[in-house]
Design an enzyme around this catalytic site. Structure first.
Site, mmCIF file in Angstrom:
data_model
loop_
_atom_site.group_PDB
_atom_site.id
_atom_site.type_symbol
_atom_site.label_atom_id
_atom_site.label_comp_id
_atom_site.label_asym_id
_atom_site.label_seq_id
_atom_site.Cartn_x
_atom_site.Cartn_y
_atom_site.Cartn_z
ATOM 1 N N THR A 12 0.679 -1.152 0.062
ATOM 2 C CA THR A 12 0.099 0.113 0.012
ATOM 3 C C THR A 12 0.912 1.087 -0.016
ATOM 4 O O THR A 12 0.834 2.099 -0.756
ATOM 5 C CB THR A 12 -0.780 -0.001 1.342
ATOM 6 O OG1 THR A 12 -1.812 -1.282 1.189
ATOM 7 C CG2 THR A 12 -1.681 1.161 1.561
ATOM 8 N N VAL A 129 3.411 7.700 12.530
ATOM 9 C CA VAL A 129 2.370 8.020 13.455
ATOM 10 C C VAL A 129 1.495 9.084 12.610
ATOM 11 O O VAL A 129 2.055 10.301 12.072
ATOM 12 C CB VAL A 129 2.863 8.918 14.648
ATOM 13 C CG1 VAL A 129 1.689 9.250 15.667
ATOM 14 C CG2 VAL A 129 3.915 8.115 15.508
ATOM 15 N N GLY A 184 -7.439 -0.723 2.747
ATOM 16 C CA GLY A 184 -5.969 -0.436 2.843
ATOM 17 C C GLY A 184 -5.543 0.156 4.116
ATOM 18 O O GLY A 184 -4.427 0.684 4.293
ATOM 19 N N ASP A 198 -1.288 -1.001 17.757
ATOM 20 C CA ASP A 198 -0.983 -0.035 16.810
ATOM 21 C C ASP A 198 -0.602 1.383 17.445
ATOM 22 O O ASP A 198 0.325 2.190 17.272
ATOM 23 C CB ASP A 198 -1.527 -0.020 15.455
ATOM 24 C CG ASP A 198 -1.495 0.905 14.582
ATOM 25 O OD1 ASP A 198 -0.313 0.770 13.840
ATOM 26 O OD2 ASP A 198 -2.062 2.031 14.422
ATOM 27 N N LYS A 202 2.554 4.080 18.328
ATOM 28 C CA LYS A 202 2.466 5.262 18.027
ATOM 29 C C LYS A 202 2.633 6.267 19.437
ATOM 30 O O LYS A 202 3.326 7.204 19.392
ATOM 31 C CB LYS A 202 1.030 5.728 17.307
ATOM 32 C CG LYS A 202 1.147 4.905 15.873
ATOM 33 C CD LYS A 202 -0.268 4.942 15.120
ATOM 34 C CE LYS A 202 -0.130 4.487 13.769
ATOM 35 N NZ LYS A 202 -1.480 4.239 13.209
ATOM 36 N N GLY A 301 -3.501 5.104 4.441
ATOM 37 C CA GLY A 301 -4.116 5.132 3.161
ATOM 38 C C GLY A 301 -2.660 5.526 2.418
ATOM 39 O O GLY A 301 -1.762 5.868 2.827
HETATM 40 N N1 LIG Z 1 -1.428 1.054 5.161
HETATM 41 C C1 LIG Z 1 -1.311 2.155 5.739
HETATM 42 O O1 LIG Z 1 -2.177 2.940 5.683
HETATM 43 C C2 LIG Z 1 -0.045 2.754 6.554
HETATM 44 C C3 LIG Z 1 -0.216 3.934 7.088
HETATM 45 C C4 LIG Z 1 0.939 4.251 7.904
HETATM 46 C C5 LIG Z 1 2.116 3.252 8.112
HETATM 47 N N2 LIG Z 1 1.992 2.220 7.557
HETATM 48 C C6 LIG Z 1 3.341 1.499 7.663
HETATM 49 O O2 LIG Z 1 3.775 1.405 6.458
HETATM 50 C C7 LIG Z 1 4.557 -0.079 6.456
HETATM 51 C C8 LIG Z 1 3.875 -0.807 5.085
HETATM 52 O O3 LIG Z 1 2.596 -1.013 5.170
HETATM 53 P P1 LIG Z 1 1.660 -1.509 3.915
HETATM 54 O O4 LIG Z 1 0.350 -1.151 4.282
HETATM 55 O O5 LIG Z 1 2.404 -0.753 2.669
HETATM 56 O O6 LIG Z 1 1.976 -3.045 4.033
HETATM 57 P P2 LIG Z 1 1.871 -4.154 2.651
HETATM 58 O O7 LIG Z 1 0.740 -3.425 1.908
HETATM 59 O O8 LIG Z 1 1.417 -5.332 3.368
HETATM 60 O O9 LIG Z 1 3.281 -4.082 1.934
HETATM 61 C C9 LIG Z 1 4.254 -4.951 2.525
HETATM 62 C C10 LIG Z 1 5.178 -4.798 1.290
HETATM 63 O O10 LIG Z 1 6.528 -5.282 1.764
HETATM 64 C C11 LIG Z 1 6.823 -6.514 1.153
HETATM 65 N N3 LIG Z 1 7.358 -7.356 2.023
HETATM 66 C C12 LIG Z 1 6.872 -7.635 3.181
HETATM 67 N N4 LIG Z 1 7.592 -8.561 3.770
HETATM 68 C C13 LIG Z 1 8.928 -8.960 2.931
HETATM 69 C C14 LIG Z 1 10.055 -9.642 3.171
HETATM 70 N N5 LIG Z 1 10.293 -10.289 4.050
HETATM 71 N N6 LIG Z 1 11.018 -9.672 2.170
HETATM 72 C C15 LIG Z 1 10.527 -8.804 0.856
HETATM 73 N N7 LIG Z 1 9.403 -7.891 0.964
HETATM 74 C C16 LIG Z 1 8.647 -8.130 1.920
HETATM 75 C C17 LIG Z 1 5.631 -7.015 0.188
HETATM 76 O O11 LIG Z 1 6.133 -7.666 -0.743
HETATM 77 P P3 LIG Z 1 5.008 -8.320 -2.065
HETATM 78 O O12 LIG Z 1 4.201 -7.122 -2.296
HETATM 79 O O13 LIG Z 1 5.799 -9.119 -2.954
HETATM 80 O O14 LIG Z 1 4.097 -9.248 -1.107
HETATM 81 C C18 LIG Z 1 4.834 -5.650 0.239
HETATM 82 O O15 LIG Z 1 5.304 -5.203 -0.987
HETATM 83 C C19 LIG Z 1 3.882 -0.809 7.813
HETATM 84 O O16 LIG Z 1 5.048 -0.431 8.661
HETATM 85 C C20 LIG Z 1 2.862 -0.028 8.161
HETATM 86 O O17 LIG Z 1 2.695 -0.283 9.517
HETATM 87 C C21 LIG Z 1 1.095 1.692 6.655
HETATM 88 N N1 LIG Z 2 -3.392 0.325 10.476
HETATM 89 C C1 LIG Z 2 -3.023 1.709 10.786
HETATM 90 C C2 LIG Z 2 -2.360 2.341 9.511
HETATM 91 C C3 LIG Z 2 -1.719 3.741 9.895
HETATM 92 O O1 LIG Z 2 -0.615 3.590 10.566
HETATM 93 C C4 LIG Z 2 -4.156 2.726 11.129
HETATM 94 O O2 LIG Z 2 -5.540 1.888 10.938
HETATM 95 O O3 LIG Z 2 -4.181 3.747 11.347
HETATM 96 NA NA NA Z 3 2.767 11.561 10.023
#
Ligand SMILES: NC(=O)c1ccc[n+]([C@@H]2O[C@H](COP(=O)([O-])OP(=O)(O)OC[C@H]3O[C@@H](n4cnc5c(N)ncnc54)[C@H](OP(=O)(O)O)[C@@H]3O)[C@@H](O)[C@H]2O)c1
Ligand SMILES: N[C@@H](CCO)C(=O)O
Ligand code: NA
Length: 428
Positions: A12, A129, A184, A198, A202, A301
């Site tokens: 994402t 955060v 997402g 989570d 934060k 997002g």
């Molecule tokens: N989603 C949000 O809105 C959001 C907001 C703020 C912060 N975050 C943080 O951002 C980070 C990423 O979140 P996300 O939602 O983008 O996660 P996600 O959609 O699950 O994406 C994870 C990505 O990392 C790759 N990956 C995971 N483990 C791996 C490994 N061992 N070796 C190689 N590649 C690996 C996956 O590869 P594949 O694509 O090949 O599976 C995928 O591309 C997290 O720390 C989350 O807490 C997310």
């Molecule tokens: N899963 C987290 C993503 C952002 O860190 C949330 O719902 O706020």
């Molecule tokens: Na921020």
């Protein structure tokens, strides 16, 4: 010469970040100096929403953090390992790191920042955060001359989305969670969102920045939203509150200790955090002399989070383009000592409690007497409904020490007239 990025993860947030970096017109011109040099993923077979030259994508993440050409490693894989080891290797190799990984920073921050400081590089984490909301940099820089007394907020988009839809539509918890995952917002394992973990990660990060010390995550009290029922949402509404999952770090005025906690909270409808709905997050910072400042925006997002990740990358591009060898004290994290965190039993707060009782004369009097014996004073008592044969009584207390309130509840549970205490929530 361009600044070369090694991006770990194309999920994402990784996809949102690549999309932003591939569409630079009308944005900060420094973005044009950035080259997406390598992107590490788990599977090369997945269909991707972004186009990248085939030599850029790799499953060898170790090779990225060891590649001499890479200037900045952007860690967006999430989870604890291999994220921790990859970040540490990148830092030891003299690369700056941008991460959105609150789970890794909240647990391994001491090790990660010590390594960064030893290598003379920076770890920036604006996306960790509040997603796209600028809050890390304001706490580190713009607000750092204030004496902070409280940082409180709605810092988990998934649970705020769930609670908002439960409140406005009377929806059922699990259906709304499925929607949050599809959109997402939720973590790969949504228990981290739903159980408050989570948000705990934060608030540990925000408390560390606001109060200038390290936070031991195990000292952060944490309750999630699984036990919040539609019945409580309805009672809260009648009493003039909404139920929000709040993360709170507060300095006690009479001591040097902090209260750092996450729990569902009845928030008065007039409070600034009461109107934050859906996936939005808000962080209220209170300090002297500034007073109250609230940061509001999209907490999760792809696009919003990419905004925060890319702003950190941009800061590092600016660092790489200036020739000073001295570390910028406003960008490093140099905390050495741990903050003293007081146990939840010492918290002084109002409570909401819902009791199911036998429908006998004098039950409310017995409850009142029992509370009185432990010094708990009641602000309101409501009996409106029945659940089958049992009467439902809801009380809101005045401020009370949590330890005293718990003792009163233990005594009340032993009363013959009391069937059960289905809910217990703190009130802001
Ligand atoms: N989603 C949000 O809105 C959001 C907001 C703020 C912060 N975050 C943080 O951002 C980070 C990423 O979140 P996300 O939602 O983008 O996660 P996600 O959609 O699950 O994406 C994870 C990505 O990392 C790759 N990956 C995971 N483990 C791996 C490994 N061992 N070796 C190689 N590649 C690996 C996956 O590869 P594949 O694509 O090949 O599976 C995928 O591309 C997290 O720390 C989350 O807490 C997310
Ligand atoms: N899963 C987290 C993503 C952002 O860190 C949330 O719902 O706020
Ligand atoms: Na921020």
């Amino acid at each position: 010469m361009g600044v070369k990025l090694g991006i770990l993860g194309l999920g994402t947030v990784g996809t949102g970040t690549v999309q932003l970096l591939q569409d630079v017109v009308g944005r900060n011109p420094l973005l044009q100096e950035i080259e997406i040099y390598r992107v590490g993923v788990r599977s090369l077979d997945k269909v991707r929403e972004v186009e990248l030259p085939s030599h850029v994508l790799t499953t060898d993440l170790e090779a990225i953090v060891n590649d001499r050409e890479v200037d900045i490693v952007v860690e967006l894989i999430g989870g604890l390992e291999p994220a921790r080891s990859l970040i540490l290797t990148a830092l030891k190799n003299g690369k700056h790191v941008v991460t959105a990984n609150k789970a890794a920073i909240a647990r391994f921050g001491a090790e990660i920042f010590t390594t960064a400081n030893q290598s003379g590089v920076y770890v920036l984490l604006e996306a960790a955060v509040g997603g796209g909301i600028p809050v890390i940099q304001p706490l580190k820089q713009s607000l750092s001359v204030n004496r902070i007394n409280t940082v409180s907020g709605i810092v988990n988009g998934t649970t705020n989305y769930i609670l908002t839809r439960m409140q406005t539509e009377g929806s059922n918890f699990s259906d709304v969670l499925a929607d949050a995952q599809r959109l997402g917002y939720a973590e790969a394992d949504p228990t981290a969102d739903v159980d408050g973990l989570d948000a705990a990660d934060k608030i540990a990060i925000l408390a560390s920045l606001g109060f200038g010390g390290r936070i031991n995550l195990e000292d952060v009290y944490c309750e999630g939203i699984r036990q919040v029922s539609k019945t409580d949402i309805t009672y809260a509404e009648k009493l003039g509150f909404v139920i929000k999952l709040l993360a709170i770090a507060k300095q006690y005025t009479d001591s040097s200790s902090l209260s750092v906690r996450v729990h569902p909270t009845l928030v008065p409808k007039t409070h600034p955090l009461a109107s934050i709905n859906g996936v939005y997050n808000a962080i209220l910072v209170e300090g002297e002399p500034i007073g109250q400042v609230m940061f509001f925006g999209p907490g999760a997002g792809a696009g919003a989070t990419a905004s925060a990740v890319t702003s950190d990358i941009l800061n590092l591009v600016a660092v790489l383009k200036t020739s000073t060898t001295q570390p910028n004290p406003l960008l490093i994290c140099g905390h050495q000592d741990y903050c003293q965190i007081s146990p939840i039993t010492e918290l002084v707060t109002r409570f909401y409690a819902r009791f199911l009782t036998k429908d006998q004369p004098g039950v409310i009097g017995k409850l009142g007497t029992c509370f009185g014996n432990y010094g708990v004073s009641l602000e309101s008592v409501v009996q409106t409904g029945f659940q089958g044969e049992l009467a439902e009584i809801v009380v809101v207390t005045h401020d009370v020490r949590e330890g005293d309130f718990r003792q009163a509840l233990a005594a009340i549970e032993n009363l013959e007239a009391i069937d059960s205490i289905p809910s217990l929530l703190r009130v802001l």
